[in-house]
Design a protein around this motif. Structure first.
Motif, mmCIF file in Angstrom:
data_model
loop_
_atom_site.group_PDB
_atom_site.id
_atom_site.type_symbol
_atom_site.label_atom_id
_atom_site.label_comp_id
_atom_site.label_asym_id
_atom_site.label_seq_id
_atom_site.Cartn_x
_atom_site.Cartn_y
_atom_site.Cartn_z
ATOM 1 N N LYS A 178 0.810 -1.215 0.000
ATOM 2 C CA LYS A 178 0.000 0.000 0.000
ATOM 3 C C LYS A 178 0.847 1.270 0.000
ATOM 4 C CE LYS A 178 -3.480 2.459 2.733
ATOM 5 N NZ LYS A 178 -4.312 2.435 3.965
ATOM 6 N N GLU A 179 1.860 1.325 0.865
ATOM 7 C CA GLU A 179 2.627 2.547 1.053
ATOM 8 C C GLU A 179 3.847 2.662 0.135
ATOM 9 O OE1 GLU A 179 1.686 4.964 2.981
ATOM 10 O OE2 GLU A 179 -0.041 3.890 3.831
ATOM 11 N N TYR A 180 4.402 1.515 -0.277
ATOM 12 C CA TYR A 180 5.604 1.523 -1.123
ATOM 13 C C TYR A 180 5.417 0.545 -2.283
ATOM 14 C CZ TYR A 180 7.597 3.724 3.034
ATOM 15 O OH TYR A 180 7.847 4.566 4.109
ATOM 16 N N PRO A 181 4.468 0.828 -3.178
ATOM 17 C CA PRO A 181 4.133 -0.116 -4.249
ATOM 18 C C PRO A 181 5.287 -0.390 -5.213
ATOM 19 C CG PRO A 181 3.101 2.022 -4.611
ATOM 20 C CD PRO A 181 3.649 2.052 -3.229
ATOM 21 N N GLU A 182 6.268 0.543 -5.270
ATOM 22 C CA GLU A 182 7.391 0.344 -6.183
ATOM 23 C C GLU A 182 8.462 -0.567 -5.599
ATOM 24 O OE1 GLU A 182 8.685 3.327 -3.275
ATOM 25 O OE2 GLU A 182 6.821 2.961 -4.383
ATOM 26 N N LEU A 183 8.376 -0.833 -4.310
ATOM 27 C CA LEU A 183 9.381 -1.665 -3.645
ATOM 28 C C LEU A 183 9.103 -3.130 -3.961
ATOM 29 C CD1 LEU A 183 10.675 -1.122 -0.028
ATOM 30 C CD2 LEU A 183 10.244 -3.420 -0.897
ATOM 31 N N LYS A 184 10.126 -3.819 -4.461
ATOM 32 C CA LYS A 184 9.937 -5.197 -4.904
ATOM 33 C C LYS A 184 10.724 -6.209 -4.070
ATOM 34 C CE LYS A 184 10.343 -8.206 -8.967
ATOM 35 N NZ LYS A 184 10.733 -8.288 -10.399
ATOM 36 N N TYR A 185 11.978 -5.880 -3.772
ATOM 37 C CA TYR A 185 12.863 -6.869 -3.155
ATOM 38 C C TYR A 185 12.988 -6.672 -1.646
ATOM 39 C CZ TYR A 185 14.161 -7.991 -7.949
ATOM 40 O OH TYR A 185 14.119 -8.370 -9.263
ATOM 41 N N ILE A 186 13.220 -7.796 -0.959
ATOM 42 C CA ILE A 186 13.323 -7.776 0.504
ATOM 43 C C ILE A 186 14.498 -6.928 0.969
ATOM 44 C CG2 ILE A 186 14.742 -9.866 0.655
ATOM 45 C CD1 ILE A 186 11.841 -9.062 3.032
ATOM 46 N N ASP A 187 15.580 -6.870 0.172
ATOM 47 C CA ASP A 187 16.758 -6.099 0.586
ATOM 48 C C ASP A 187 16.577 -4.597 0.378
ATOM 49 O OD1 ASP A 187 16.994 -5.861 -2.155
ATOM 50 O OD2 ASP A 187 18.761 -7.141 -2.319
ATOM 51 N N GLN A 188 15.420 -4.196 -0.132
ATOM 52 C CA GLN A 188 15.125 -2.768 -0.291
ATOM 53 C C GLN A 188 14.411 -2.189 0.936
ATOM 54 O OE1 GLN A 188 13.024 -3.412 -4.161
ATOM 55 N NE2 GLN A 188 14.258 -1.688 -4.860
ATOM 56 N N ILE A 189 14.036 -3.072 1.874
ATOM 57 C CA ILE A 189 13.337 -2.597 3.074
ATOM 58 C C ILE A 189 14.347 -1.981 4.030
ATOM 59 C CG2 ILE A 189 11.887 -3.246 5.021
ATOM 60 C CD1 ILE A 189 10.797 -5.536 3.415
ATOM 61 N N LYS A 191 15.508 0.699 7.368
ATOM 62 C CA LYS A 191 15.118 0.988 8.751
ATOM 63 C C LYS A 191 14.013 2.045 8.773
ATOM 64 C CE LYS A 191 16.963 2.709 13.148
ATOM 65 N NZ LYS A 191 18.170 3.231 13.841
ATOM 66 N N LYS A 192 14.084 3.007 7.880
ATOM 67 C CA LYS A 192 13.065 4.051 7.816
ATOM 68 C C LYS A 192 11.698 3.473 7.478
ATOM 69 C CE LYS A 192 12.047 8.498 5.618
ATOM 70 N NZ LYS A 192 12.525 9.518 4.646
ATOM 71 N N ILE A 193 11.662 2.534 6.533
ATOM 72 C CA ILE A 193 10.399 1.899 6.150
ATOM 73 C C ILE A 193 9.834 1.073 7.309
ATOM 74 C CG2 ILE A 193 9.375 0.153 4.634
ATOM 75 C CD1 ILE A 193 11.310 1.090 2.455
ATOM 76 N N LEU A 194 10.707 0.333 7.988
ATOM 77 C CA LEU A 194 10.270 -0.480 9.111
ATOM 78 C C LEU A 194 9.769 0.383 10.267
ATOM 79 C CD1 LEU A 194 13.139 -3.120 9.018
ATOM 80 C CD2 LEU A 194 10.726 -3.548 8.518
ATOM 81 N N THR A 195 10.434 1.511 10.495
ATOM 82 C CA THR A 195 9.986 2.438 11.536
ATOM 83 C C THR A 195 8.617 3.005 11.191
ATOM 84 O OG1 THR A 195 12.283 3.039 12.050
ATOM 85 C CG2 THR A 195 10.562 4.545 12.788
ATOM 86 N N HIS A 196 8.419 3.332 9.932
ATOM 87 C CA HIS A 196 7.123 3.825 9.456
ATOM 88 C C HIS A 196 6.028 2.789 9.727
ATOM 89 C CE1 HIS A 196 4.558 5.359 5.811
ATOM 90 N NE2 HIS A 196 3.948 5.521 6.967
ATOM 91 N N PHE A 197 6.341 1.518 9.427
ATOM 92 C CA PHE A 197 5.371 0.446 9.652
ATOM 93 C C PHE A 197 5.034 0.308 11.133
ATOM 94 C CE2 PHE A 197 4.852 -4.124 10.725
ATOM 95 C CZ PHE A 197 3.584 -4.297 10.197
#
Length: 439
Positions: A178-189, A191-197
């Motif tokens: 929903k929030e990062y539809p362009e993100l495809k690979y697990i190694d693209q996640i 710390k900022k994205i995880l904090t947002h989640f």
């Protein structure tokens, strides 16, 4: 197993990514892992059989331990053994024979790798990448990465923990979609994205729930880091928030008596369920695990799977023993508690069975007595442990009372019991009014 230690130590340091060829030669069996059923006090290893040139039959060769047993957690040992297992298979395919002198084979393998190392790398134009650098060769999508971690965890944790891991994994995937539809690979996640989640979890729930998400996801991401699918487990560096501990209030003597009397006519099955919690000091989920065959009326014992333990046995006190109906004609594999009767088949997970009785208690008891969220089934365990401790301490010192109580409740250490008693306010001082009297 001539030279296998050298070969594996050499291979272990040079490659983690390798293809698993399902086709097998008839000269050897598929290497397997022995994990001692999760017992870390025993040695774990990889074993396989090879065709003995003299007999023509497959023969078990010396197990390979490597550095496995120097690791202190199940996840670390399993991770290392999986690598050993696949590298042994790869070496067998390339010609390793435990019944021969493998010196020439080792020299050949060593020379081939040295030759590869001397090859000059190609000069390429630098590229700008948005994803964090990873050591993984075979990149996995977010879904593939989390499924990989869950698959490895499946052998290491119980069904309840796996349910938690799976639920939180799906929640993270939905959030990213929903929030990062362009993100495809697990190694693209990042710390900022995880904090947002985690912040979104905090906004709609509590700090405790948010911290639980952090713990479970960190465990999954640690598997990915150890398998070099991601460069680092960023979530473990995210701060744990201070959370107020959950509190289950104890029932007053009068309220406890009123509830028991009310349930005698209104819901006898729920009453017996509560008495197992109260008199045997079981957790609700432990009561739901009990099968008819777990109760031995002759020896007055009950066996059940306790928290963090494979199996635990307790005595059944007389106050509970007289409440248990005749079980001799029931199937020993049936669950003791079902929605309609004592002893029967119930096709549901233990979590769903526990939740069913929690809902039933809310509907039948909490609604009738207008109880708030601080009262629940777990409160009966606190109530009766408090009652027992205060009776025991009347006839002995606090230490003697705790020593006796520790045998009954099943706490593994005195420290754990003392913390539990403090949390439920079981230890109260005597009246200290005399110290305020004026001379």
């Amino acid at each position: 197993m001539s030279n296998l230690n050298k070969l594996l130590n050499f291979e272990y340091g040079n490659a983690y990514d390798f293809a698993y060829d399902l086709s097998m030669k008839k000269n050897y069996s598929n290497p397997k892992i022995y994990d001692a059923n999760g017992d870390l006090t025993k040695r774990w290893y990889v074993y396989f059989s090879y065709r003995n040139p003299e007999t023509g039959k497959l023969k078990r060769v010396t197990p390979f331990y490597g550095k496995t047993n120097s690791y202190k957690t199940k996840a670390e040992r399993m991770f290392v053994l999986m690598i050993y297992k696949h590298k042994i298979l790869e070496l067998l395919k390339r010609g390793y024979n435990p019944f021969e002198d493998n010196t020439d084979f080792f020299i050949k393998e060593n020379q081939e790798v040295k030759h590869v190392k001397k090859v000059e790398p190609k000069v390429v134009e630098p590229k700008v990448v948005t994803a964090p650098k990873t050591v993984a060769v075979d990149r996995k999508t977010v879904k593939e990465g989390l499924e990989f971690a869950l698959k490895l965890k499946e052998r290491l944790v119980n069904a309840t923990t796996m349910r938690d891991y799976t639920g939180k994994s799906k929640a993270l995937q939905q959030f990213i979609k929903k929030e990062y539809p362009e993100l495809k690979y697990i190694d693209q996640i990042t710390k900022k994205i995880l904090t947002h989640f985690l912040n979104t979890i905090l906004e709609r729930s509590s700090a405790r729930t948010r911290n639980n998400y952090r713990i479970d996801l960190s465990s999954l991401f640690q598997v990915l880091e150890e398998n070099e699918i991601i460069a680092t487990n960023s979530i473990k560096n995210i701060k744990v928030l201070k959370a107020l501990p959950e509190r289950h209030k104890t029932y007053s003597k009068q309220l406890d008596a009123d509830i028991f009397k009310y349930l005698e006519e209104k819901d006898p099955i729920l009453l017996l369920y509560i008495k197992f919690i109260s008199y045997n000091f079981l957790r609700p989920i432990e009561v739901n695990r009990i099968k008819v065959g777990d109760i031995n009326l002759n020896e007055r014992t009950i066996s059940f799977k306790a928290k963090n333990k494979a199996l635990k046995t307790k005595i059944i006190p007389d106050v509970l023993l007289k409440e248990i109906p005749d079980l001799t004609k029931l199937n020993t594999e049936d669950y003791l508690f079902t929605p309609e009767k004592i002893g029967g088949v119930w096709e549901a997970t233990e979590v769903n069975r526990r939740d069913y009785f929690s809902r039933r208690f809310r509907k039948v008891v909490k609604k009738h007595f207008d109880l708030d969220k601080n009262y629940g089934l777990y409160s009966f365990r606190h109530t009766y442990i408090t009652k027992l401790y205060r009776e025991l301490v009347k006839n002995g010192s606090p230490f003697e009372a705790k020593s006796r109580l520790m045998q009954i409740t099943g706490h593994s250490t005195m420290t754990a019991l003392e913390k539990y008693l403090r949390d439920i306010d079981a230890e109260l001082p005597e009246d200290y009014s005399e110290y305020f009297k004026e001379d």
